[in-house]
Write an enzyme that holds these catalytic residues in place. Structure first.
Site, PDB file in Angstrom:
ATOM      1  N   CYS A 166       0.808  -1.197   0.136  1.00 49.95           N
ATOM      2  CA  CYS A 166      -0.015   0.354   0.060  1.00 49.95           C
ATOM      3  C   CYS A 166       0.721   1.253  -0.111  1.00 49.95           C
ATOM      4  O   CYS A 166       0.481   2.390  -0.787  1.00 49.95           O
ATOM      5  CB  CYS A 166      -0.947   0.129   1.269  1.00 49.95           C
ATOM      6  SG  CYS A 166      -2.081  -1.475   1.252  1.00 49.95           S
TER       7      CYS A 166
ATOM      8  N   HIS B  49      -1.081   6.101   2.910  1.00 47.44           N
ATOM      9  CA  HIS B  49      -0.816   4.680   3.742  1.00 47.44           C
ATOM     10  C   HIS B  49      -1.985   4.763   5.023  1.00 47.44           C
ATOM     11  O   HIS B  49      -2.480   3.751   5.148  1.00 47.44           O
ATOM     12  CB  HIS B  49       0.492   4.273   4.046  1.00 47.44           C
ATOM     13  CG  HIS B  49       0.634   2.879   4.652  1.00 47.44           C
ATOM     14  ND1 HIS B  49       0.910   2.773   5.832  1.00 47.44           N
ATOM     15  CD2 HIS B  49       0.385   1.590   4.160  1.00 47.44           C
ATOM     16  CE1 HIS B  49       0.766   1.412   6.187  1.00 47.44           C
ATOM     17  NE2 HIS B  49       0.590   0.817   5.094  1.00 47.44           N
TER      18      HIS B  49
END
Length: 459
Positions: free
Chosen positions: A57, A114
């Site tokens: 991610c 994130h």
């Protein structure tokens, strides 16, 4: 195209969906219920071979939000923030900062960078630790009963937080409304922000980024989204065997640490099917949130004033290569959906099989919004492909990705280069695809792709 005055420029709505592989009806998976994303694709433009820069991610979102190749870890944006504090002149603006500099009000809701809400600290809620300094006018994560962004990130129904992962079920389908899971609250906040931004639109256009958490683990979604999959017959998992030789295969640690009731999907076919169905339910749940966000855009009369981009931050293995998760450098980890729509587009419902990268989205949105083109990005605008898909020159395009190794994907091959020099080469023109390493049989291809990989990452 919009004119040059900020108030007359098109808005931007960027929808980021976590761990979303192209497991959508509009990408050929006819057993998936995804009517809202399908409708967006029907009036927009699909990139069927979009590849992310990293199968994790943080690093993938770094590439999205900077338009640049970068570090391979989840802390990539926090590392950038540290550098920005120490030497601001050495760090180019992020995508939202660039839009902000050019007169946009920038807002993020949910998981865009994130950390959902874009902050650091033990519970990801410290205002003094922004993940993306100078980028957002507002960056929000409504935690509700999950108490804080870290809790919402891995939350199950009714405020359940991942504290002891082994005790948290890997999948769940609880009865209730969408708001019993975190994405319901993210969607409600996104709708509120959109209403506020629309009220302020006479002063400036908006750049609104909305990040949905599902279908990220654990696979929790309201029962109503699991219903359509209870009796559906899923196709067999392609190439489900663990690969031989040196690869980026891993033991699916993120998945395996949850409570699996003692079951292993690589050994238990019925359990594997249950996992896949719960992933599908999470996709349908995310799709419903996309529908609510787009419905709000329409209700506010902003549809014909807004560029919409939907992006999956990376793929996810559902048993291919005996992997349940991301983090590998096979197609399944790196291939994700990308859909773009803007008012007056010439080919609504169009698609392209051109190989494109996440870093291309920053310059593409700038081109569509008539902003100055950022000269510091590594990506290229995709406007020529969108506007003339049949005549655009897409020959020779490649996508570069990285994790514990580096890889390049061409039209016909994927090559992976390991730190120790070992090379994997897969020929997608054959039935074996990414199951047979042909590096020794095709040395010329290895030489050519290695040169291209070095040129891309060493510049």
């Amino acid at each position: 195209m919009p004119c040059c005055f900020a108030a007359d420029r098109l808005n931007v709505l960027l929808i980021c969906v976590d761990d979303l592989r192209p497991e959508l009806n509009c990408f050929g998976k006819d057993y998936i219920v995804s009517p809202n994303i399908d409708a967006l694709a029907g009036r927009g433009f699909r990139f069927t071979r979009h590849f992310v820069q990293a199968p994790t991610c943080g690093a993938s979102r770094y590439a999205l939000l900077t338009g640049r190749y970068g570090p391979s870890g989840n802390m990539a944006l926090f590392q950038r923030a540290d550098t920005l504090r120490k030497d601001p002149a050495d760090v180019p603006p992020s995508m939202p900062a660039w839009f902000r500099k050019n007169g946009y009000t920038t807002v993020s809701v949910g998981k865009v960078s994130h950390h959902p809400g874009g902050r650091g600290g033990a519970d990801w809620d410290q205002d003094s630790q922004p993940e993306m300094p100078d980028s957002w006018d507002r960056h929000l994560l409504p935690a509700g009963p999950w108490r804080h962004p870290r809790g919402a990130m891995h939350g199950l129904a009714h405020g359940e937080i991942r504290e002891n992962t082994k005790a948290m079920d890997v999948f769940q389908s609880a009865e209730g409304e969408d708001s019993i899971y975190p994405d319901g609250l993210i969607t409600e906040e996104a709708q509120r922000q959109m209403r506020q931004l629309a009220d302020d639109s006479s002063d400036s256009p908006f750049f609104l980024a909305v990040g949905l958490i599902r279908p990220h683990l654990p696979f929790g979604a309201p029962e109503k989204y699991m219903g359509p999959y209870r009796d559906v017959e899923l196709p067999p998992i392609p190439h489900p065997q663990k690969p031989s030789g040196q690869t980026t295969w891993h033991g699916s640690g993120e998945f395996m640490k949850y409570n699996r009731w003692g079951k292993d999907p690589n050994k238990d076919e019925a359990f594997a099917i249950e996992v896949r169905k719960h992933y599908a339910a999470c996709v349908s749940y995310a799709d419903a949130q996309v529908g609510k966000i787009l419905e709000q855009l329409n209700a506010l009369g902003q549809r014909e004033r807004t560029i919409v981009a939907l992006w999956g931050d990376h793929g996810w293995h559902l048993g291919e290569h005996a992997i349940w998760g991301k983090h590998a450098l096979f197609d399944e980890s790196l291939h994700s959906p990308l859909i773009i729509h803007y008012p007056g587009m010439a080919h609504p419902g169009g698609k392209s099989d051109a190989i494109v990268e996440t870093i291309d989205l920053f310059p593409t949105l700038c081109a569509l919004a008539d902003l100055p083109m950022p000269g510091f990005v590594d990506g290229e605008p995709l406007t020529e492909i969108i506007q003339s898909p049949s005549s655009a020159d897409v020959s020779g395009q490649t996508a570069v990705s990285y994790a514990k190794a580096q890889t390049i994907r061409s039209d016909s091959h994927r090559m992976v280069v390991h730190p120790n020099g070992f090379v994997e080469l897969y020929d997608h023109r054959t039935e074996q695809g990414e199951t047979r390493n042909v590096a020794e049989q095709q040395p010329e291809t290895v030489t050519s792709l290695t040169k291209q990989l070095r040129q891309r990452l060493d510049r």
